[in-house]
Design a protein around this motif. Structure first.
Motif, PDB file in Angstrom:
ATOM      1  N   VAL A  79      11.817   5.428  11.368  1.00  0.00           N
ATOM      2  CA  VAL A  79      13.215   5.853  11.320  1.00  0.00           C
ATOM      3  C   VAL A  79      13.445   6.779  12.508  1.00  0.00           C
ATOM      4  CG1 VAL A  79      14.902   7.203   9.998  1.00  0.00           C
ATOM      5  CG2 VAL A  79      13.346   5.618   8.811  1.00  0.00           C
ATOM      6  N   GLY A  89      14.225   5.615   5.207  1.00  0.00           N
ATOM      7  CA  GLY A  89      12.869   5.082   5.026  1.00  0.00           C
ATOM      8  C   GLY A  89      12.674   4.549   3.614  1.00  0.00           C
ATOM      9  N   ALA A 112      -1.294   3.831   6.905  1.00  0.00           N
ATOM     10  CA  ALA A 112      -0.421   4.898   7.415  1.00  0.00           C
ATOM     11  C   ALA A 112      -0.923   5.387   8.766  1.00  0.00           C
ATOM     12  CB  ALA A 112      -0.372   6.050   6.414  1.00  0.00           C
ATOM     13  N   ILE A 113       0.026   5.710   9.647  1.00  0.00           N
ATOM     14  CA  ILE A 113      -0.355   6.045  11.020  1.00  0.00           C
ATOM     15  C   ILE A 113      -1.006   7.428  11.099  1.00  0.00           C
ATOM     16  CG2 ILE A 113       1.853   7.077  11.740  1.00  0.00           C
ATOM     17  CD1 ILE A 113       1.522   5.375  14.345  1.00  0.00           C
ATOM     18  N   PHE A 120       4.324  10.453   2.869  1.00  0.00           N
ATOM     19  CA  PHE A 120       5.576   9.727   2.563  1.00  0.00           C
ATOM     20  C   PHE A 120       5.284   8.605   1.569  1.00  0.00           C
ATOM     21  CE2 PHE A 120       7.978   5.828   3.531  1.00  0.00           C
ATOM     22  CZ  PHE A 120       9.266   6.226   3.154  1.00  0.00           C
ATOM     23  N   HIS A 123       4.427   9.861  -1.874  1.00  0.00           N
ATOM     24  CA  HIS A 123       5.660  10.282  -2.545  1.00  0.00           C
ATOM     25  C   HIS A 123       6.413   9.055  -3.074  1.00  0.00           C
ATOM     26  CE1 HIS A 123       8.893  13.164  -3.332  1.00  0.00           C
ATOM     27  NE2 HIS A 123       9.745  12.229  -2.944  1.00  0.00           N
TER      28      HIS A 123
HETATM   29  C1  COA Z   1       7.922   8.312   7.409  1.00  0.00           C
HETATM   30  C2  COA Z   1       9.401   7.989   7.684  1.00  0.00           C
HETATM   31  C3  COA Z   1       9.557   6.473   7.856  1.00  0.00           C
HETATM   32  C4  COA Z   1      10.242   8.457   6.482  1.00  0.00           C
HETATM   33  O1  COA Z   1      11.598   8.062   6.689  1.00  0.00           O
HETATM   34  P1  COA Z   1      12.799   8.952   6.184  1.00  0.00           P
HETATM   35  O2  COA Z   1      14.051   8.161   6.311  1.00  0.00           O
HETATM   36  O3  COA Z   1      12.781  10.276   6.857  1.00  0.00           O
HETATM   37  O4  COA Z   1      12.442   9.176   4.644  1.00  0.00           O
HETATM   38  P2  COA Z   1      13.489   9.314   3.445  1.00  0.00           P
HETATM   39  O5  COA Z   1      14.594  10.223   3.860  1.00  0.00           O
HETATM   40  O6  COA Z   1      13.886   7.963   2.970  1.00  0.00           O
HETATM   41  O7  COA Z   1      12.600  10.014   2.341  1.00  0.00           O
HETATM   42  C5  COA Z   1      12.443   9.462   1.039  1.00  0.00           C
HETATM   43  C6  COA Z   1      11.679  10.466   0.187  1.00  0.00           C
HETATM   44  O8  COA Z   1      10.397  10.698   0.793  1.00  0.00           O
HETATM   45  C7  COA Z   1      10.230  12.083   1.068  1.00  0.00           C
HETATM   46  N1  COA Z   1       9.492  12.190   2.327  1.00  0.00           N
HETATM   47  C8  COA Z   1       9.891  11.802   3.543  1.00  0.00           C
HETATM   48  N2  COA Z   1       8.922  12.027   4.455  1.00  0.00           N
HETATM   49  C9  COA Z   1       7.910  12.583   3.771  1.00  0.00           C
HETATM   50  C10 COA Z   1       6.612  13.036   4.147  1.00  0.00           C
HETATM   51  N3  COA Z   1       6.170  12.969   5.406  1.00  0.00           N
HETATM   52  N4  COA Z   1       5.818  13.556   3.183  1.00  0.00           N
HETATM   53  C11 COA Z   1       6.238  13.629   1.904  1.00  0.00           C
HETATM   54  N5  COA Z   1       7.449  13.201   1.487  1.00  0.00           N
HETATM   55  C12 COA Z   1       8.269  12.681   2.411  1.00  0.00           C
HETATM   56  C13 COA Z   1      11.640  12.642   1.162  1.00  0.00           C
HETATM   57  O9  COA Z   1      11.666  14.031   0.873  1.00  0.00           O
HETATM   58  C14 COA Z   1      12.359  11.831   0.105  1.00  0.00           C
HETATM   59  O10 COA Z   1      12.058  12.366  -1.154  1.00  0.00           O
HETATM   60  P3  COA Z   1      13.098  12.264  -2.400  1.00  0.00           P
HETATM   61  O11 COA Z   1      13.347  10.806  -2.641  1.00  0.00           O
HETATM   62  O12 COA Z   1      12.371  12.930  -3.521  1.00  0.00           O
HETATM   63  O13 COA Z   1      14.349  12.969  -1.971  1.00  0.00           O
HETATM   64  C15 COA Z   1       9.910   8.729   8.949  1.00  0.00           C
HETATM   65  O14 COA Z   1       9.647  10.105   8.805  1.00  0.00           O
HETATM   66  C16 COA Z   1       9.282   8.246  10.243  1.00  0.00           C
HETATM   67  O15 COA Z   1       9.802   7.316  10.874  1.00  0.00           O
HETATM   68  N6  COA Z   1       8.161   8.896  10.656  1.00  0.00           N
HETATM   69  C17 COA Z   1       7.487   8.560  11.897  1.00  0.00           C
HETATM   70  C18 COA Z   1       6.870   7.168  11.854  1.00  0.00           C
HETATM   71  C19 COA Z   1       5.939   6.987  10.678  1.00  0.00           C
HETATM   72  O16 COA Z   1       5.169   7.846  10.319  1.00  0.00           O
HETATM   73  N7  COA Z   1       6.040   5.774  10.098  1.00  0.00           N
HETATM   74  C20 COA Z   1       5.170   5.346   9.063  1.00  0.00           C
HETATM   75  C21 COA Z   1       4.065   4.611   9.759  1.00  0.00           C
HETATM   76  S1  COA Z   1       2.984   3.801   8.663  1.00  0.00           S
END
Ligand code: COA
Length: 142
Positions: A79, A89, A112-113, A120, A123
């Motif tokens: 995202v 996400g 996971a990366i 995430f 969760h």
């Molecule tokens: C990981 C990622 C995809 C999450 O996307 P996002 O749109 O920010 O996540 P959301 O807003 O949909 O979060 C959904 C839930 O997860 C939680 N959450 C998000 N990131 C989190 C993390 N790193 N650790 C724990 N919880 C997390 C949010 O608090 C939310 O909780 P809720 O439903 O209780 O309110 C985004 O941070 C990202 O692109 N990171 C970099 C790339 C990456 O790591 N990709 C995954 C590779 S495998």
């Protein structure tokens, strides 16, 4: 002497099942090998502001089924930094899981990366893998 290695054909199915019974017992009888059902899909999320709807999130997933434990893999999920924390996400992951479940996936894997990404997925209800998971870089001698 090493036996010849070749691509399997439909005529090999009974032999394949006999061997897979060594791994899975009678459950191997459901195998469809060497025919494999597989698909891939890319999901995107727009910013929803109606102004060209810029893409702010992308998820790539794959599915494979050869009759034994059909499974899906989240290959890529990202995202845009400016759009994180507002459910994008989670929405992408939910759509992906619905698609995989409709195809019959019994389990969804992700590598996971980093640890933050792992948090995430934890969760979101994923569980850490335990056991003898291994990997090799392509190009290494087998
Ligand atoms: C990981 C990622 C995809 C999450 O996307 P996002 O749109 O920010 O996540 P959301 O807003 O949909 O979060 C959904 C839930 O997860 C939680 N959450 C998000 N990131 C989190 C993390 N790193 N650790 C724990 N919880 C997390 C949010 O608090 C939310 O909780 P809720 O439903 O209780 O309110 C985004 O941070 C990202 O692109 N990171 C970099 C790339 C990456 O790591 N990709 C995954 C590779 S495998």
């Amino acid at each position: 002497m090493t036996d010849e290695v070749r691509e399997a054909t439909a005529a090999d199915r009974a032999g394949i099942q006999r061997l897979l019974r060594e791994l899975h017992g009678e459950a191997a009888d459901a195998t469809t090998l060497p025919e494999i059902r597989q698909q891939a899909r890319t999901f995107v999320a727009g910013d929803g502001d109606g102004d060209g709807d810029e893409i702010v999130g992308v998820l790539v997933a794959t599915f494979v089924d050869y009759g034994h434990e059909p499974c899906g893999v989240v290959e890529e999920l990202v995202v845009h930094p400016a759009s994180r924390g507002s459910g994008t996400g989670a929405a992408l992951l939910a759509q992906c899981k619905s698609w995989l479940e409709a195809l019959g996936a019994e389990v969804v894997f992700v590598s996971a990366i980093d640890e933050e990404a792992a948090e995430f997925y934890l969760h979101a209800g994923f569980t850490r893998c335990t056991g003898p998971w291994l990997w090799a870089a392509a190009g290494q001698p087998a």
